[in-house]
Design an enzyme around this catalytic site. Sequence first.
Site, PDB file in Angstrom:
ATOM      1  N   ARG A 108      34.237  35.605  29.381  1.00 45.19           N
ATOM      2  CA  ARG A 108      32.902  36.141  29.123  1.00 45.19           C
ATOM      3  C   ARG A 108      32.853  36.971  27.845  1.00 45.19           C
ATOM      4  NH1 ARG A 108      31.610  38.407  35.003  1.00 45.19           N
ATOM      5  NH2 ARG A 108      33.820  38.853  34.837  1.00 45.19           N
TER       6      ARG A 108
ATOM      7  N   GLU B  88      42.782  42.891  39.568  1.00 45.01           N
ATOM      8  CA  GLU B  88      42.542  43.324  40.940  1.00 45.01           C
ATOM      9  C   GLU B  88      43.514  42.617  41.898  1.00 45.01           C
ATOM     10  OE1 GLU B  88      38.116  43.223  40.063  1.00 45.01           O
ATOM     11  OE2 GLU B  88      38.160  43.888  42.149  1.00 45.01           O
TER      12      GLU B  88
HETATM   13  N1  HPA Z   1      30.228  41.809  37.824  1.00 43.52           N
HETATM   14  C1  HPA Z   1      30.963  41.080  36.995  1.00 43.52           C
HETATM   15  N2  HPA Z   1      32.244  41.305  36.778  1.00 43.52           N
HETATM   16  C2  HPA Z   1      32.819  42.315  37.419  1.00 43.52           C
HETATM   17  C3  HPA Z   1      32.101  43.124  38.305  1.00 43.52           C
HETATM   18  C4  HPA Z   1      30.733  42.852  38.512  1.00 43.52           C
HETATM   19  O1  HPA Z   1      30.027  43.535  39.261  1.00 43.52           O
HETATM   20  N3  HPA Z   1      32.956  44.059  38.775  1.00 43.52           N
HETATM   21  C5  HPA Z   1      34.148  43.830  38.190  1.00 43.52           C
HETATM   22  N4  HPA Z   1      34.075  42.775  37.372  1.00 43.52           N
END
Ligand code: HPA
Length: 170
Positions: free
Chosen positions: A58, A95
């Site tokens: 992204r 994570e």
């Molecule tokens: N949205 C997108 N990516 C993420 C989020 C989220 O809420 N939390 C951690 N990565």
Amino acid sequence: MDFKEKIRLIQDFPQPGVNFKDITTLLKDGKAFHAAIDQMVEQLKSKEIDLVIGPEARGFVVGTPLAYAMGVGFIPVRKAGKLPGETVETGYSLEYGKDRLAIHKDAIRPGQRVLIVDDLLATGGTVNATLDLVRQLEADVVGAAFVIELTYLHGRAKLPDLDIYTLIQY
Ligand code: HPA
């Protein structure tokens, strides 16, 4: 423009208890996407920037239009093993487990002024790894820019030396 209303919230994704901020609804709205990039360019206009650095995937989506609009180059940071040229790498925790990120060794000349860009600042893990890579290449990091900041995850606190720009905060 109210960019926040363009973000879709999805409860319990990817796991129970998480309220996921989905940027695909902003991206598919041409006017909103264009205005978001323009506003980021406006926020950053006082900075002298030579290159935009974006981690996959992204970070490409936000980083490439930003680089194009600013008229500077874009440097991809990828998962280790994907870039064809000689790379430097760094490990980072996700994570769920660990991964390695890589950048082309000749992507940045020492002292070039770089901006790190991603869609979302959460705990700061990916930015920290990207910082490590560009510092290995002796870049001058002028800041980091994100569409979304999840302030409750305190990513900023882990990036004390960095100027951080965000468009939408939760
Ligand atoms: N949205 C997108 N990516 C993420 C989020 C989220 O809420 N939390 C951690 N990565």
